[in-house]
Motif scaffolding. Structure first.
Motif, PDB file in Angstrom:
ATOM      1  N   TYR A 119      -3.322   4.786  -9.416  1.00  0.00           N
ATOM      2  CA  TYR A 119      -2.293   3.956 -10.051  1.00  0.00           C
ATOM      3  C   TYR A 119      -2.821   2.558 -10.376  1.00  0.00           C
ATOM      4  O   TYR A 119      -3.647   1.997  -9.650  1.00  0.00           O
ATOM      5  CB  TYR A 119      -1.090   3.797  -9.132  1.00  0.00           C
ATOM      6  N   SER A 120      -2.266   1.981 -11.446  1.00  0.00           N
ATOM      7  CA  SER A 120      -2.466   0.566 -11.725  1.00  0.00           C
ATOM      8  C   SER A 120      -1.621  -0.249 -10.746  1.00  0.00           C
ATOM      9  O   SER A 120      -0.753   0.284 -10.042  1.00  0.00           O
ATOM     10  CB  SER A 120      -2.035   0.246 -13.155  1.00  0.00           C
ATOM     11  N   GLN A 121      -1.851  -1.561 -10.721  1.00  0.00           N
ATOM     12  CA  GLN A 121      -1.058  -2.418  -9.835  1.00  0.00           C
ATOM     13  C   GLN A 121       0.419  -2.339 -10.181  1.00  0.00           C
ATOM     14  O   GLN A 121       1.275  -2.289  -9.282  1.00  0.00           O
ATOM     15  CB  GLN A 121      -1.535  -3.869  -9.926  1.00  0.00           C
ATOM     16  N   GLY A 122       0.744  -2.334 -11.480  1.00  0.00           N
ATOM     17  CA  GLY A 122       2.141  -2.254 -11.885  1.00  0.00           C
ATOM     18  C   GLY A 122       2.791  -0.945 -11.476  1.00  0.00           C
ATOM     19  O   GLY A 122       3.950  -0.914 -11.052  1.00  0.00           O
ATOM     20  N   GLU A 123       2.051   0.160 -11.596  1.00  0.00           N
ATOM     21  CA  GLU A 123       2.584   1.458 -11.191  1.00  0.00           C
ATOM     22  C   GLU A 123       2.810   1.510  -9.685  1.00  0.00           C
ATOM     23  O   GLU A 123       3.829   2.030  -9.210  1.00  0.00           O
ATOM     24  CB  GLU A 123       1.633   2.567 -11.636  1.00  0.00           C
ATOM     25  N   GLY A 167       0.808  -1.209   0.000  1.00  0.00           N
ATOM     26  CA  GLY A 167       0.000   0.000   0.000  1.00  0.00           C
ATOM     27  C   GLY A 167       0.841   1.258   0.000  1.00  0.00           C
ATOM     28  O   GLY A 167       1.807   1.388   0.759  1.00  0.00           O
ATOM     29  N   LEU A 168       0.459   2.177  -0.854  1.00  0.00           N
ATOM     30  CA  LEU A 168       1.048   3.505  -0.865  1.00  0.00           C
ATOM     31  C   LEU A 168       0.075   4.477  -0.207  1.00  0.00           C
ATOM     32  O   LEU A 168      -1.114   4.184  -0.071  1.00  0.00           O
ATOM     33  CB  LEU A 168       1.325   3.961  -2.306  1.00  0.00           C
ATOM     34  N   ALA A 220       6.576   1.249  -5.062  1.00  0.00           N
ATOM     35  CA  ALA A 220       6.915   0.538  -3.828  1.00  0.00           C
ATOM     36  C   ALA A 220       8.354   0.018  -3.864  1.00  0.00           C
ATOM     37  O   ALA A 220       9.057   0.046  -2.848  1.00  0.00           O
ATOM     38  CB  ALA A 220       5.943  -0.617  -3.602  1.00  0.00           C
ATOM     39  N   ILE A 221       8.804  -0.425  -5.030  1.00  0.00           N
ATOM     40  CA  ILE A 221      10.188  -0.878  -5.162  1.00  0.00           C
ATOM     41  C   ILE A 221      11.139   0.300  -4.970  1.00  0.00           C
ATOM     42  O   ILE A 221      12.148   0.199  -4.255  1.00  0.00           O
ATOM     43  CB  ILE A 221      10.405  -1.557  -6.527  1.00  0.00           C
ATOM     44  N   ALA A 222      10.827   1.428  -5.603  1.00  0.00           N
ATOM     45  CA  ALA A 222      11.661   2.624  -5.433  1.00  0.00           C
ATOM     46  C   ALA A 222      11.721   3.034  -3.970  1.00  0.00           C
ATOM     47  O   ALA A 222      12.783   3.417  -3.454  1.00  0.00           O
ATOM     48  CB  ALA A 222      11.118   3.764  -6.294  1.00  0.00           C
ATOM     49  N   ARG A 223      10.598   2.970  -3.296  1.00  0.00           N
ATOM     50  CA  ARG A 223      10.522   3.317  -1.876  1.00  0.00           C
ATOM     51  C   ARG A 223      11.429   2.414  -1.043  1.00  0.00           C
ATOM     52  O   ARG A 223      12.081   2.867  -0.093  1.00  0.00           O
ATOM     53  CB  ARG A 223       9.066   3.185  -1.442  1.00  0.00           C
ATOM     54  N   ALA A 224      11.499   1.128  -1.392  1.00  0.00           N
ATOM     55  CA  ALA A 224      12.334   0.187  -0.653  1.00  0.00           C
ATOM     56  C   ALA A 224      13.822   0.421  -0.877  1.00  0.00           C
ATOM     57  O   ALA A 224      14.649   0.065  -0.026  1.00  0.00           O
ATOM     58  CB  ALA A 224      11.971  -1.245  -1.052  1.00  0.00           C
ATOM     59  N   GLY A 269       2.136  -7.936 -11.157  1.00  0.00           N
ATOM     60  CA  GLY A 269       1.502  -6.782 -11.777  1.00  0.00           C
ATOM     61  C   GLY A 269       2.361  -6.023 -12.756  1.00  0.00           C
ATOM     62  O   GLY A 269       1.902  -5.035 -13.341  1.00  0.00           O
ATOM     63  N   LEU A 270       3.601  -6.449 -12.976  1.00  0.00           N
ATOM     64  CA  LEU A 270       4.486  -5.738 -13.889  1.00  0.00           C
ATOM     65  C   LEU A 270       4.364  -6.292 -15.306  1.00  0.00           C
ATOM     66  O   LEU A 270       4.246  -7.503 -15.505  1.00  0.00           O
ATOM     67  CB  LEU A 270       5.941  -5.847 -13.433  1.00  0.00           C
ATOM     68  N   ASP A 271       4.416  -5.393 -16.295  1.00  0.00           N
ATOM     69  CA  ASP A 271       4.431  -5.851 -17.682  1.00  0.00           C
ATOM     70  C   ASP A 271       5.844  -6.283 -18.070  1.00  0.00           C
ATOM     71  O   ASP A 271       6.795  -6.170 -17.280  1.00  0.00           O
ATOM     72  CB  ASP A 271       3.902  -4.759 -18.621  1.00  0.00           C
TER      73      ASP A 271
END
Length: 247
Positions: free
Chosen positions: A136-140, A87-88, A145-149, A165-167
């Protein structure tokens, strides 16, 4: 370095459900270690213990030599965590979500802004970075969330199903990011159900079944040991045998 020794975690009344049952493993710097296992194998519970979110019932685990129970605050400063709870803050933009976590880790001013901008570019979220996360879409959401980590440049990174959720293009970008982190000497522990991702990215794979380590080794070693033709076939064969073939 991640070091786990005979770690145990149970849930339910009187600990009736043993989610993690005496797991031991090592994840060294400069490598990507993969966790494979069916639903209920204990992967997420193990990652949550390493992330200091839940306390083990027995055994021990350390991150960079720091105990995940007695040195929780110091461990958290060294960790980047992508959990299954992605969750964002919906009223913040993607950039603001990332910057907020950077601030929590002590980054400020120009250093923080440059770090956020670099991750926005590398992970391909520039087009949505200044929109509220609510749409946001799930991929976005996943990419933010990855950037945040990663924003505080952690020494050890825990990733639970990061490609959900990533293309295809986003998966390729994430692969390159993880390989770059490996080349920089980071320690990565990567949980996934996608065999192709694990085979493509992981130097060592740990297969969990019913909370225990069933087998461990490189993809090639697991395939050879099981006599299978692919990692997927090796996974099924080793999980079915349950012989504790860890190398």
């Amino acid at each position: 370095m991640i070091a786990v020794d005979s770690i145990v975690k149970s849930f339910g009344r009187d600990g009736a459900v043993r989610a993690v049952d005496g797991v031991s493993l090592r994840a060294p710097p400069g490598e990507i270690t993969g966790l494979l296992g069916p639903n209920g194998a204990g992967k997420t519970t193990l990652l949550r213990m390493l992330a200091t979110l839940i306390v083990p019932d027995a055994g021990s685990a350390s991150i960079g030599g720091l105990d995940v129970v007695t040195d929780r605050a110091a461990v958290r400063r060294r960790l980047g965590v992508l959990s299954d709870a992605r969750g964002l803050y919906p009223r913040l933009t993607g950039r603001e979500n990332i910057a907020y976590y950077a601030s929590l880790h002590g980054l400020a001013g120009r250093d923080r802004d440059e770090r956020v901008d670099a991750l926005v570019r590398r992970l391909g979220v520039a087009e949505v970075a200044d929109r509220r996360a609510q749409g946001y879409s799930q991929g976005e959401r996943m990419k933010v969330a990855i950037a945040r980590a990663l924003v505080h440049d952690p020494e050890v990174i825990l990733l639970d199903e990061p490609t959900n959720g990533l293309d295809i293009m986003s998966v390729r970008a994430l692969r390159e990011e993880l390989r770059g982190l490996r080349a920089a000497g980071k320690t990565l522990l990567f949980s996934s159900h996608v065999m192709q991702e694990v085979a493509a990215l992981c130097d060592r794979i740990v297969i969990l079944g019913r909370g225990r380590v069933v087998a461990e080794g490189s993809a090639a070693e697991l395939i050879s040991r099981s006599g299978a033709a692919s990692l997927e076939d090796a996974f099924v064969a080793l999980l079915g045998s349950g012989e504790g073939l860890a190398a």
